[in-house]
Enzyme design. Structure first.
Site, PDB file in Angstrom:
ATOM      1  N   GLY A 314       0.772  -1.240   0.000  1.00 57.98           N
ATOM      2  CA  GLY A 314       0.000   0.000   0.000  1.00 57.98           C
ATOM      3  C   GLY A 314       0.797   1.280   0.000  1.00 57.98           C
ATOM      4  N   HIS A 318       1.133  10.013  -4.035  1.00 56.59           N
ATOM      5  CA  HIS A 318      -0.215  10.529  -4.315  1.00 56.59           C
ATOM      6  C   HIS A 318      -0.354  11.971  -3.852  1.00 56.59           C
ATOM      7  CE1 HIS A 318      -1.686  10.358  -0.125  1.00 56.59           C
ATOM      8  NE2 HIS A 318      -1.078   9.182  -0.034  1.00 56.59           N
ATOM      9  N   CYS A 336       3.124   6.497   2.822  1.00 54.36           N
ATOM     10  CA  CYS A 336       3.102   6.894   1.414  1.00 54.36           C
ATOM     11  C   CYS A 336       4.016   8.090   1.184  1.00 54.36           C
ATOM     12  CB  CYS A 336       1.677   7.230   0.983  1.00 54.36           C
ATOM     13  SG  CYS A 336       0.603   5.787   0.814  1.00 54.36           S
TER      14      CYS A 336
END
Length: 398
Positions: A314, A318, A336
């Protein structure tokens, strides 16, 4: 083969078709006239014999010429009479199919030979067996796709191949053709997946065709491949992005030239991002990021845009408009790579699947297998995962 030359009924039962022509004979006297002896007869032997109903798909089709030479052989199959590949021996006296045969399929062999001034034609029509265990497959990249320089070829199997002999048989059935042949190797990710990567990153502009000759391949007890798979793809520009977690910067290059520098924010303590060489695995314009998928239900559930996946677990690059103040200064994400909406949109549009993304400066190391991660292994480590233990140099495209 030798049994087929006796011309006896037992040889025919054993699976051979024999056609004989008397050499140098002007009459129908079985070779007694015209000065020809029985030793001058031209014989064509085809295996399997015509009428065979349960031919093993992994047994090659063979044609031999005794007391003469083969002048032509065709092997066709199915209702559309598609042609199968084969080749002649250097002396022209034998021919053998190149690959295994499709199960549950009717084949026809037409062979021509000459000797003693005579031409002869022989045919055999037979059907291959229906396997007890059917092995199906899928392949990535997609046919016609343009990918990055780090993209592996993935062959996915519907059933596990559990033996080294079975794995080696699969590897030997995989044909890799390239416009700029380079060295690479196959690696068994699991019993149901084998991947190919070049030794170094693919050259930009490389055109690649991979043919998995799995139809009729015996990969286990009673288990045969049902059909071949083919994919052709093109390697795009050399896009390499380096992300420094300590400097909170991502440097994007195209062919070695820096085209953009992005301010980013990576994983905060306890949610460290992975360091290592990854590839862009997939892209999605809109995703709901839900902490439940990482074992922390209720911590967050956020819609995100311009998502480029880096790991199965995951990790994405972004858009994160909520952390723009931290981007370039602090690491505040849940693992992330956060970027501004404009930078994230640009990176999303710029990126091809298979582009290289290198992350440094974190305490958490990328684990091999967390997505397609061929570059997490050294070349020697990758080569060790091949069932044959040998590298593969691509064949020229044709």
């Amino acid at each position: 083969m030798l049994k087929g030359r006796t011309g006896t009924a037992s040889a025919a039962i054993a699976g051979a078709v024999i056609i004989a022509v008397a050499g140098c004979s002007s009459g129908g006297d079985g070779g007694k006239g015209g000065g020809a002896g029985g030793g001058d007869a031209v014989k064509l032997t085809i295996t399997p014999a015509t009428g065979t109903k349960q031919a093993a798909p992994d047994t090659p089709v063979t044609v031999t010429a005794d007391n003469g030479r083969l002048t032509g052989v065709t092997l066709t199959y199915g209702t559309k009479n598609a042609k199968a590949e084969g080749g002649f021996a250097a002396d022209g006296k034998s021919w053998k199919s190149s690959w295994t045969l499709r199960p549950s399929t009717t084949y026809t062999v037409t062979a021509k030979g000459s000797g003693g001034g005579k031409e002869v034609t022989a045919t055999s029509t037979f059907t291959t067996l229906t396997p007890a265990k059917k092995l199906e497959s899928g392949m990535s990249p997609l046919d016609g796709e343009t990918v990055g320089v780090g993209m592996p070829v993935q062959l996915l199997l519907s059933r596990p191949v559990t033996t080294k002999a079975g794995k080696a048989a699969v590897e030997k059935a995989l044909e890799v053709r390239m416009s700029k042949p380079v060295e690479g190797a196959w690696y068994w990710i699991s019993d149901k997946e084998v991947d190919f990567r070049p030794r170094e990153y693919w050259p930009s502009g490389q055109k690649v065709k991979v043919i998995a000759h799995l139809a009729g391949l015996k990969a286990g007890d009673g288990m045969y491949g049902m059909k071949d798979r083919t994919t052709s793809f093109t390697v795009g520009p050399r896009h390499i992005t380096t992300i420094d977690a300590k400097k909170h910067r991502a440097t994007v290059t195209d062919g070695g030239r820096t085209v953009r520098t992005l301010k980013v924010s990576l994983g905060k303590p306890g949610h460290d991002s992975y360091s290592g060489t990854m590839i862009a695995q997939e892209k999605a314009a809109h995703i709901i990021m839900d902490s439940a998928t990482t074992g922390d239900p209720g911590e967050y559930r956020i819609p995100t845009k311009w998502n480029v996946r880096l790991t199965y677990s995951g990790t994405f690059v972004h858009s994160a408009p909520w952390s723009t103040d931290a981007q370039g200064n602090d690491n505040v994400s849940h693992g992330c790579v956060n970027a501004s909406p404009s930078d994230a949109k640009w990176f999303y549009d710029f990126t091809n699947r298979g582009d290289i993304v290198e992350v440094t400066g974190t305490s958490r190391k990328l684990q091999f297998g967390n997505g397609p991660t061929p570059w997490a292994k050294s070349w020697d480590g990758w080569l060790a995962g091949s069932a044959t233990g040998r590298p593969v140099t691509g064949l020229p495209l044709k």
